[in-house]
Design an enzyme around this catalytic site. Sequence first.
Site, PDB file in Angstrom:
ATOM      1  N   GLU A  65      50.460  30.504  73.648  1.00 39.61           N
ATOM      2  CA  GLU A  65      49.092  29.984  73.742  1.00 39.61           C
ATOM      3  C   GLU A  65      48.917  29.268  75.082  1.00 39.61           C
ATOM      4  O   GLU A  65      49.666  28.339  75.396  1.00 39.61           O
ATOM      5  CB  GLU A  65      48.823  29.037  72.571  1.00 39.61           C
ATOM      6  CG  GLU A  65      47.570  28.189  72.699  1.00 39.61           C
ATOM      7  CD  GLU A  65      46.292  28.984  72.921  1.00 39.61           C
ATOM      8  OE1 GLU A  65      45.994  29.860  72.107  1.00 39.61           O
ATOM      9  OE2 GLU A  65      45.594  28.731  73.938  1.00 39.61           O
TER      10      GLU A  65
ATOM     11  N   VAL B 202      50.212  33.942  79.409  1.00 40.91           N
ATOM     12  CA  VAL B 202      50.799  35.266  79.628  1.00 40.91           C
ATOM     13  C   VAL B 202      50.255  35.850  80.930  1.00 40.91           C
ATOM     14  O   VAL B 202      49.039  35.863  81.162  1.00 40.91           O
ATOM     15  CB  VAL B 202      50.504  36.190  78.431  1.00 40.91           C
ATOM     16  CG1 VAL B 202      50.948  37.611  78.721  1.00 40.91           C
ATOM     17  CG2 VAL B 202      51.193  35.654  77.185  1.00 40.91           C
TER      18      VAL B 202
ATOM     19  N   HIS C   1      40.315  16.427  36.190  1.00 42.33           N
ATOM     20  CA  HIS C   1      41.727  16.089  36.397  1.00 42.33           C
ATOM     21  C   HIS C   1      42.588  17.043  35.577  1.00 42.33           C
ATOM     22  O   HIS C   1      42.248  17.321  34.439  1.00 42.33           O
ATOM     23  CB  HIS C   1      41.988  14.658  35.950  1.00 42.33           C
ATOM     24  CG  HIS C   1      43.446  14.300  35.991  1.00 42.33           C
ATOM     25  ND1 HIS C   1      44.108  14.026  37.174  1.00 42.33           N
ATOM     26  CD2 HIS C   1      44.373  14.216  34.998  1.00 42.33           C
ATOM     27  CE1 HIS C   1      45.382  13.763  36.904  1.00 42.33           C
ATOM     28  NE2 HIS C   1      45.573  13.884  35.592  1.00 42.33           N
TER      29      HIS C   1
HETATM   30  P1  AMP Z   1      40.296  32.585  69.571  1.00 41.18           P
HETATM   31  O1  AMP Z   1      39.255  32.569  70.660  1.00 41.18           O
HETATM   32  O2  AMP Z   1      40.158  31.492  68.537  1.00 41.18           O
HETATM   33  O3  AMP Z   1      40.467  33.933  68.962  1.00 41.18           O
HETATM   34  O4  AMP Z   1      41.690  32.253  70.299  1.00 41.18           O
HETATM   35  C1  AMP Z   1      42.194  32.997  71.386  1.00 41.18           C
HETATM   36  C2  AMP Z   1      43.269  32.158  72.062  1.00 41.18           C
HETATM   37  O5  AMP Z   1      43.949  32.953  73.032  1.00 41.18           O
HETATM   38  C3  AMP Z   1      42.715  30.932  72.793  1.00 41.18           C
HETATM   39  O6  AMP Z   1      43.295  29.781  72.249  1.00 41.18           O
HETATM   40  C4  AMP Z   1      43.141  31.164  74.256  1.00 41.18           C
HETATM   41  O7  AMP Z   1      43.530  29.957  74.887  1.00 41.18           O
HETATM   42  C5  AMP Z   1      44.324  32.105  74.116  1.00 41.18           C
HETATM   43  N1  AMP Z   1      44.584  32.902  75.333  1.00 41.18           N
HETATM   44  C6  AMP Z   1      43.690  33.591  76.075  1.00 41.18           C
HETATM   45  N2  AMP Z   1      44.286  34.209  77.135  1.00 41.18           N
HETATM   46  C7  AMP Z   1      45.617  33.898  77.076  1.00 41.18           C
HETATM   47  C8  AMP Z   1      46.787  34.223  77.861  1.00 41.18           C
HETATM   48  N3  AMP Z   1      46.707  34.994  78.959  1.00 41.18           N
HETATM   49  N4  AMP Z   1      47.997  33.721  77.473  1.00 41.18           N
HETATM   50  C9  AMP Z   1      48.083  32.949  76.359  1.00 41.18           C
HETATM   51  N5  AMP Z   1      47.031  32.607  75.594  1.00 41.18           N
HETATM   52  C10 AMP Z   1      45.807  33.063  75.920  1.00 41.18           C
END
Ligand code: AMP
Length: 477
Positions: free
Chosen positions: A211, A245, A451
């Site tokens: 993340e 990433v 309860h």
């Molecule tokens: P959501 O928008 O709730 O589906 O979450 C998507 C997650 O992917 C977010 O928390 C972003 O910070 C994460 N994210 C987006 N691009 C990358 C990346 N290149 N590497 C790691 N995490 C990422």
Amino acid sequence: MSDQFDVVVIGAGPAGYVAAIKAAQLGLKAACIEKWVDTSGKQKLGGTCLNVGCIPSKALLESSEQFAKAKHEFADHGISTTEVSMDVAAMMARKNKIVNNLTTGVAGLFKGNGVTSIEGMGRILSPTQVEVKNHKGELSTVDAKNIIIATGSVPIEIPPTPLAEGVIVDSEGALAFESVPKRLGVIGAGVIGLELGSVWARLGSEVVVLEAQDKFLASADQRIAKEAFKSFTKQKLDIRLGARVTGSDVKGQEVVVKYQDKEGDKEITFDKLIVCVGRRPYTKDLIAPGVDVKLDERGFVYVDDQCRTTIPNIYAVGDVVRGPMLAHKGSEEGIMVAELIAGKKAKMNYETIPNVIYTHPEIAWVGKTEEELKAEGVAYKAGSFPFAAVGRAMAANDTTGLVKILADAETDRILGMHVFGLHASELIAQGVIAMEFASSAEDLALTCFAHPTLSEAVHEAALAVENHAIHMVNRKK
Ligand code: AMP
Ligand code: FAD
């Protein structure tokens, strides 16, 4: 000759199909256009939610949960089992059956309510005309007094990890693995990444979630997020925060993922990688040149708070417009718009849309977080109660988590409710109803709860807002 309808909905996901049914129930002549077909050319209704989203993911979460219980918890109840094993094909067949029941159910609802279902790709030619190209390439047009865009969203792909058949997949691919991967990577610790990571971790995968953000579940109440992070780590979900990433290298049946964290550049090898970095609105080939339906800077169809686009008789609902990408949010917008078209007064309360993450335990919330109230300078009171002190949670062998209620310091009106615990997805409805009825924390505190139930934690959290919880000695203040 083209058909003329009062309402033509484009997209049969939970926003679109609900809008079409509601419109028909209100006496309007309604049609719904959906392009999704299976390999035999049969139309598939229900959108992302029913086919590759909410429902199949919950089916797999349920199966994997039962498996994990049998493996790790039955002994606590005195139940002995011989070797517990998972037949992935049988699990997938069960999931597919549920999906099929529900999607054919939508077709039945269309029929029963008199909605005309049209197979094909819809394209808005003018404010009153939609062209449809079916899967055979045949063109037709329908005339519409009103159009509702409900074309939903698709997964975001990122350049460092292009999808690679069987190795790098999106959420749809992760719902159809044929076996349990030994080493599974998940990019993104959002709702979808956590849910899919949980499924495969419970079935035995070594799961690493990468993340980019430093904060876990930044939009959730941070006390809940911290408790959840601790609990998921104990369940061997290896969640690496601050890990962005940057690249990937597919080598045969495995993938080497490159990422950066505060220590520098790193690499990790997986057998499968799920990319869950969010979803984007889908409007491809939807609007013909010259039709002035405006998109916002992020590609969402621009709408006002009643889902009107920049053209008066064209509306848009669901994931394709601003707001949380949630099935129930889209459905409520669909109902509101059908009512508006039928000449009724209708408005949606965006403040009381519940959010749920179906991990174990589940996370659910409605309204404001403590961090949001602080940032907005709102004076508030907080009351919380742990499931560890709830008899029913003990009986269920599941005492992790808490209920937290936030109320206005002066008026006592409930501003938010946050739950981390068993069946949080069901418990949160109590907070939603309370907020919808503008209840005070005292209203909840004065209510009689059965309860023994998990709901007693809601009652006690409401009592705790005034420091009056019964089953808690160590009171705040
Ligand atoms: P959501 O928008 O709730 O589906 O979450 C998507 C997650 O992917 C977010 O928390 C972003 O910070 C994460 N994210 C987006 N691009 C990358 C990346 N290149 N590497 C790691 N995490 C990422
Ligand atoms: P969609 O469901 O995306 O439907 C849009 C439909 O429009 C599609 O069927 C598409 O084929 C069709 N379409 C698009 N363009 C055209 C065109 N031009 N002509 C004809 N048809 C067209 N939400 C929850 O609330 N709870 C959950 O538990 C949950 N779990 C999820 C799990 C996963 C793995 C995923 C991916 C999503 C999940 N979601 C969940 C999100 C939820 O699926 C979406 O919010 C919801 O499906 C959005 O509904 P929609 O009707 O706006 O769009």
